[in-house]
Write a protein that holds these residues in place. Structure first.
Motif, PDB file in Angstrom:
ATOM      1  N   PHE A 180      12.757  76.767  64.295  1.00  0.00           N
ATOM      2  CA  PHE A 180      11.665  77.179  63.406  1.00  0.00           C
ATOM      3  C   PHE A 180      10.516  77.776  64.220  1.00  0.00           C
ATOM      4  O   PHE A 180       9.991  78.853  63.890  1.00  0.00           O
ATOM      5  CB  PHE A 180      11.182  75.984  62.584  1.00  0.00           C
ATOM      6  CG  PHE A 180       9.766  76.073  62.100  1.00  0.00           C
ATOM      7  CD1 PHE A 180       9.373  77.069  61.212  1.00  0.00           C
ATOM      8  CD2 PHE A 180       8.803  75.172  62.538  1.00  0.00           C
ATOM      9  CE1 PHE A 180       8.043  77.166  60.768  1.00  0.00           C
ATOM     10  CE2 PHE A 180       7.492  75.245  62.103  1.00  0.00           C
ATOM     11  CZ  PHE A 180       7.109  76.248  61.224  1.00  0.00           C
ATOM     12  N   LEU A 181      10.128  77.102  65.307  1.00  0.00           N
ATOM     13  CA  LEU A 181       9.037  77.620  66.132  1.00  0.00           C
ATOM     14  C   LEU A 181       9.372  78.999  66.704  1.00  0.00           C
ATOM     15  O   LEU A 181       8.485  79.842  66.872  1.00  0.00           O
ATOM     16  CB  LEU A 181       8.738  76.655  67.280  1.00  0.00           C
ATOM     17  CG  LEU A 181       8.071  75.324  66.911  1.00  0.00           C
ATOM     18  CD1 LEU A 181       7.818  74.504  68.164  1.00  0.00           C
ATOM     19  CD2 LEU A 181       6.776  75.537  66.143  1.00  0.00           C
ATOM     20  N   GLY A 182      10.654  79.221  66.955  1.00  0.00           N
ATOM     21  CA  GLY A 182      11.063  80.512  67.482  1.00  0.00           C
ATOM     22  C   GLY A 182      10.828  81.657  66.533  1.00  0.00           C
ATOM     23  O   GLY A 182      10.798  82.827  66.948  1.00  0.00           O
ATOM     24  N   ALA A 183      10.650  81.348  65.238  1.00  0.00           N
ATOM     25  CA  ALA A 183      10.378  82.395  64.242  1.00  0.00           C
ATOM     26  C   ALA A 183       8.906  82.762  64.188  1.00  0.00           C
ATOM     27  O   ALA A 183       8.530  83.722  63.504  1.00  0.00           O
ATOM     28  CB  ALA A 183      10.847  81.931  62.860  1.00  0.00           C
ATOM     29  N   LEU A 184       8.053  82.017  64.916  1.00  0.00           N
ATOM     30  CA  LEU A 184       6.609  82.246  64.875  1.00  0.00           C
ATOM     31  C   LEU A 184       6.169  83.139  66.023  1.00  0.00           C
ATOM     32  O   LEU A 184       6.834  83.238  67.059  1.00  0.00           O
ATOM     33  CB  LEU A 184       5.863  80.908  64.957  1.00  0.00           C
ATOM     34  CG  LEU A 184       6.258  79.806  63.979  1.00  0.00           C
ATOM     35  CD1 LEU A 184       5.340  78.596  64.178  1.00  0.00           C
ATOM     36  CD2 LEU A 184       6.216  80.285  62.544  1.00  0.00           C
ATOM     37  N   VAL A 185       5.024  83.752  65.856  1.00  0.00           N
ATOM     38  CA  VAL A 185       4.440  84.513  66.956  1.00  0.00           C
ATOM     39  C   VAL A 185       4.062  83.544  68.079  1.00  0.00           C
ATOM     40  O   VAL A 185       3.807  82.363  67.844  1.00  0.00           O
ATOM     41  CB  VAL A 185       3.208  85.323  66.485  1.00  0.00           C
ATOM     42  CG1 VAL A 185       3.611  86.362  65.456  1.00  0.00           C
ATOM     43  CG2 VAL A 185       2.118  84.400  65.938  1.00  0.00           C
ATOM     44  N   SER A 186       4.005  84.044  69.273  1.00  0.00           N
ATOM     45  CA  SER A 186       3.842  83.199  70.457  1.00  0.00           C
ATOM     46  C   SER A 186       2.602  82.312  70.383  1.00  0.00           C
ATOM     47  O   SER A 186       2.654  81.119  70.699  1.00  0.00           O
ATOM     48  CB  SER A 186       3.772  84.087  71.703  1.00  0.00           C
ATOM     49  OG  SER A 186       3.514  83.312  72.844  1.00  0.00           O
ATOM     50  N   ARG A 187       1.488  82.865  69.964  1.00  0.00           N
ATOM     51  CA  ARG A 187       0.234  82.103  69.950  1.00  0.00           C
ATOM     52  C   ARG A 187       0.325  80.897  69.022  1.00  0.00           C
ATOM     53  O   ARG A 187      -0.134  79.799  69.360  1.00  0.00           O
ATOM     54  CB  ARG A 187      -0.917  83.026  69.527  1.00  0.00           C
ATOM     55  CG  ARG A 187      -2.291  82.374  69.509  1.00  0.00           C
ATOM     56  CD  ARG A 187      -3.375  83.431  69.369  1.00  0.00           C
ATOM     57  NE  ARG A 187      -3.193  84.218  68.154  1.00  0.00           N
ATOM     58  CZ  ARG A 187      -3.703  83.883  66.962  1.00  0.00           C
ATOM     59  NH1 ARG A 187      -4.425  82.785  66.840  1.00  0.00           N
ATOM     60  NH2 ARG A 187      -3.514  84.663  65.913  1.00  0.00           N
ATOM     61  N   LYS A 188       0.903  81.076  67.843  1.00  0.00           N
ATOM     62  CA  LYS A 188       1.017  79.965  66.890  1.00  0.00           C
ATOM     63  C   LYS A 188       2.047  78.950  67.368  1.00  0.00           C
ATOM     64  O   LYS A 188       1.882  77.741  67.171  1.00  0.00           O
ATOM     65  CB  LYS A 188       1.402  80.504  65.508  1.00  0.00           C
ATOM     66  CG  LYS A 188       0.345  81.408  64.887  1.00  0.00           C
ATOM     67  CD  LYS A 188      -0.977  80.685  64.707  1.00  0.00           C
ATOM     68  CE  LYS A 188      -2.011  81.584  64.039  1.00  0.00           C
ATOM     69  NZ  LYS A 188      -3.332  80.910  63.928  1.00  0.00           N
TER      70      LYS A 188
END
Length: 377
Positions: A180-188
């Motif tokens: 799931f985190l991999g789907a987010l932009v790096s900063r978030k």
């Protein structure tokens, strides 16, 4: 068809209710509402008077059920109508009582009208409305957080529509929380990892507690948490009684999951959730000690991880909170419909609803621009 209005759910056979409300949605379960009644969270002193409407066909077979409540205030609804109440008061009109079709203290979209096979919402809604108006002199009727099949029928009947913006996490086939985190932009992605790490550094252990493992000691402590949270936020001990929580624990254990924070085997905080076949619902939170980022861990990240691990499609983390947006919860529109009795204020109220809808439609477009995902439409 004929409709009968019941002032308590106990006058309706549980088997009949469950036959119609047959989905896994927890808040329309007979025992959920029974616990509210028998636990003393509803009633005259609480300003929530049950008015369950049962519709029978010409052969006296039960074909529809709809939970209504006569209200003497607007607390515990979340799709709030304070502006309407204030306008009525300003011009010398009586706003309360009113009738609402809702789940008390539960702003979660779901079934509000249950019908037998072959019976359409459009067929029974006028029968229900007529029965309620014969029994009650009220300023308006409201259907809150309803599903599309009912909203379409109400719109056809000329009810006025309102919207509410909520935030919903959606499982897009993630294999793990890291996926799931991999789907987010790096900063978030980095921000969420830092928040979770900070909780761990404070020597907090998170535990997932199924409803059937919750002890009397747990409920006693959680009720203290719940009341403390409301006292700090609202100056009162909360809408729900200890007896209601305890009855939920006895009657609805299969629908409950808790994310609890411990230090040295002492519970510091807990988030109480309900679940259906495809959705986790975050409902109540409380703590003994406020620790940095613990609320986000217990109320959001643990729930997201649970949904991924148990193949649930959605996590509805409760009303309000644009801070959820930055943690992967997407803005969605929820609906309410209103029927006002004839009044000099009706034109102004109808215009208010139209203006509000237009503003919220624009606002949700703005909110979507702040989603943390790499690829947002």
């Amino acid at each position: 068809m004929r409709a009968v209005v019941h002032s308590t759910i106990t006058s309706i056979p549980k088997a009949d209710w469950n036959r119609l409300f047959s989905s896994g949605y927890p808040f329309a379960q007979y025992d959920f509402l029974l616990a509210l009644e028998q636990g003393g969270s509803l009633g005259l002193q609480r300003g929530w008077l049950p008015q369950y409407v049962a519709v029978h066909d010409n052969s006296d077979t039960l074909v529809a059920m709809m939970p209504w409540f006569k209200k003497t205030h607007s607390y515990g609804e979340y799709l709030f109508d304070w502006a309407f109440a204030e306008a009525f008061d300003r011009y010398g009109f009586q706003y309360y009582p009113k009738l609402i079709n809702a789940i008390p203290f539960t702003p979660c979209q779901g079934p509000r009208l249950a019908t037998a096979k072959g019976v359409n919402a459009a067929d029974v809604l006028p029968v229900i409305e007529s029965a309620l108006m014969q029994e009650h002199d009220v300023s308006n009727l409201q259907c809150l957080y309803i599903e599309p099949n009912v909203s379409e029928a109400l719109a056809e009947e000329g009810w006025w529509q309102r919207f509410d913006i909520q935030f919903l996490w959606q499982n897009r086939g993630y294999d793990s929380f890291d996926d799931f985190l991999g789907a987010l932009v790096s900063r978030k992605r980095k921000s969420i990892r830092k928040e979770r790490q900070k909780v761990s550094e404070q020597r907090v252990e998170m535990r997932t507690l199924p409803g059937n493992e919750l002890t009397a000691d747990f409920w006693h402590q959680f009720i203290v948490f719940y009341q403390r949270t409301y006292l700090k936020r609202s100056g009162h001990g909360g809408y729900l009684t200890p007896a209601t929580f305890q009855l939920w624990g006895e009657l609805l254990a299969e629908y409950i999951v808790v994310f609890a924070a411990y230090r040295n085997d002492e519970m510091l905080a807990a988030s109480l959730c309900f679940k259906s076949d495809n959705t986790l619902y975050g409902r109540y939170w409380g703590c003994q000690e406020e620790l940095e980022f613990l609320h986000f861990e217990a109320c959001y990240y643990q729930g997201i991880e649970y949904c991924i691990n148990h193949n649930l499609d959605y996590f509805d983390a409760g009303a309000q909170g644009e801070h959820k947006l930055h943690r992967g919860f997407e803005p969605v529109l929820r609906e309410g419909f209103y029927r006002f009795m004839p009044s000099p204020l009706n034109d102004a109220i109808e215009q208010y609803c139209q203006d509000e809808r237009a503003a919220l439609n624009e606002h949700i477009k703005t909110l979507r621009a702040y989603l943390p995902y790499k690829n947002c439409d």
